[in-house]
Design an enzyme around this catalytic site. Structure first.
Site, PDB file in Angstrom:
ATOM      1  N   HIS A 155     -23.751   4.789  69.647  1.00 58.36           N
ATOM      2  CA  HIS A 155     -23.181   4.367  70.921  1.00 58.36           C
ATOM      3  C   HIS A 155     -24.218   3.601  71.740  1.00 58.36           C
ATOM      4  O   HIS A 155     -25.400   3.605  71.418  1.00 58.36           O
ATOM      5  CB  HIS A 155     -22.699   5.579  71.736  1.00 58.36           C
ATOM      6  CG  HIS A 155     -21.383   6.120  71.270  1.00 58.36           C
ATOM      7  ND1 HIS A 155     -21.281   7.002  70.220  1.00 58.36           N
ATOM      8  CD2 HIS A 155     -20.113   5.901  71.700  1.00 58.36           C
ATOM      9  CE1 HIS A 155     -20.001   7.313  70.031  1.00 58.36           C
ATOM     10  NE2 HIS A 155     -19.277   6.659  70.916  1.00 58.36           N
ATOM     11  N   LYS A 159     -24.995   6.206  77.044  1.00 60.73           N
ATOM     12  CA  LYS A 159     -24.239   7.438  76.769  1.00 60.73           C
ATOM     13  C   LYS A 159     -25.147   8.652  76.941  1.00 60.73           C
ATOM     14  O   LYS A 159     -26.273   8.666  76.452  1.00 60.73           O
ATOM     15  CB  LYS A 159     -23.649   7.406  75.357  1.00 60.73           C
ATOM     16  CG  LYS A 159     -22.732   8.586  75.073  1.00 60.73           C
ATOM     17  CD  LYS A 159     -21.872   8.342  73.852  1.00 60.73           C
ATOM     18  CE  LYS A 159     -20.960   9.526  73.560  1.00 60.73           C
ATOM     19  NZ  LYS A 159     -20.004   9.776  74.657  1.00 60.73           N
TER      20      LYS A 159
END
Length: 270
Positions: A155, A159
C-alpha cells in the site's frame, strides 16, 4: 436512500461523495468532518469536485444522523465505534470499511448490530471478495502438508495499519479453507534467526511505499510449483462503489452484522 459520509475530508470520503452522486437510489444527506478540520462549513460537493450539493460539512455527527437512512464510514477504529453506537440509536444502516480494529472494537460492533444493520469488511470491492472465496477453495484443495500459504500486500506510504484489512480478510479465507484459527497460525513478523517455517502457518508480508492503492497476492507454495491468486486496485472508486452498493442492499435487511460476501451473494449457506 439518504446517506451520510463520515470522514468526508479524506480521499475515500470524497470518492464516496462522487459515487453517491452518480448512483441511482442514493443521495448525500449529510457530510461529517473532523472537529477543527479546514473543510468544516464547505460544501461537500465542492470538496469532492462535483460542484455544489447544498450539503455543508459538519463536525456534529449526531445531528447528521438524524433523518438519515445510512452512514458510510472509512475512518479510524475509535470513531467507527462511536458511529456504530449512534447508528444503533438511530436504527439505521452503518457501512464500515475501517481497518485496524481490535477485538474489543469488534465486540462493540456486534453489540451495535442488535439495532443497526451493519456491513463491515476489510475490503468493499467485488474483486477482492471473489478472491477471498477462491483463496478458501484453493486452501481447502491444496493440503497443508504439501502447500505453504503466504499473503503479500503493498500500500501507499501513508497507510497506518499493517497487515492491511484486506490481507487479514484473505488470511481468514485461507484459514477457513484449512479449517484452522488464523490467530493461532498467523506469522506477521520474521526477523533474525527464525528457524524453519512452522508447518501449517499462514505468513504475512507487508510493503509500504509511493501511492499504491492496494496490491494483494496469496501464494500457495508447493514442491516445484507455486499458485498465485492476486488482486490489484487501480482506483479508490472500487471501494466506494462497493460501500454504496452495500448500503442500498442493507436498507431492507434485519438488524445484524453482515459482510460484503453477504451483499454479493458469495457467503456460504448456513
Amino acid at each position: 436512500m439518504k446517506l451520510v459520509v463520515v470522514g468526508v475530508s479524506g480521499r475515500m470520503g470524497q470518492a464516496l461523495v462522487r459515487i453517491i452522486c452518480e448512483t441511482q437510489g442514493a443521495v448525500l444527506h449529510a457530510a461529517v468532518g473532523r472537529p477543527g478540520s479546514a473543510s468544516i462549513g464547505r460544501d461537500a460537493g465542492d470538496l469532492a469536485g462535483v460542484g455544489p450539493l447544498g450539503v455543508p460539512v459538519t463536525d456534529d455527527a449526531l445531528a447528521a444522523f438524524v433523518n438519515a437512512d445510512g452512514v458510510i464510514d472509512f475512518t479510524r477504529p475509535e470513531t467507527s465505534v462511536e458511529f456504530s453506537a449512534l447508528a444503533a440509536q438511530a436504527r439505521i444502516v452503518h457501512i464500515i470499511g475501517t481497518t485496524g480494529c481490535s477485538p474489543a472494537d469488534e465486540a462493540r460492533f456486534e453489540a451495535a448490530a442488535r439495532h443497526a444493520r451493519i456491513v463491515k469488511s476489510g475490503n468493499m470491492s467485488l474483486g477482492v471478495n471473489l478472491l477471498s472465496v477462491l483463496v478458501a477453495q484453493a486452501a481447502k484443495a491444496l493440503e497443508a502438508s504439501g502447500w505453504d500459504i503466504e499473503v503479500l500486500e503493498m500500500h501507499h506510504k501513508h497507510k497506518v495499519d499493517a497487515p492491511s484489512g484486506t490481507a487479514l480478510l484473505l488470511g481468514e479465507a485461507a484459514a477457513k479453507g484449512r479449517g484452522i484459527d488464523l490467530t493461532e497460525k498467523a506469522v506477521k513478523v520474521r526477523d533474525g534467526h527464525t528457524g524453519p517455517r512452522e508447518p501449517g502457518s499462514i505468513g504475512f508480508a507487508t510493503l509500504r511505499g509511493g501511492s499504491v492503492i492496494g496490491e494483494h497476492s496469496v501464494l500457495l507454495a508447493g514442491e516445484g510449483e507455486i499458485v498465485t491468486l492476486s488482486h490489484s486496485a487501480g482506483d479508490r472508486s472500487i471501494f466506494a462503489r462497493g460501500a454504496v452498493k452495500a448500503a442500498l442492499w442493507a436498507q431492507d435487511k434485519k438488524p445484524g452484522l453482515y459482510s460484503m460476501l453477504d451483499v454479493l451473494g458469495l457467503s456460504s449457506p448456513h
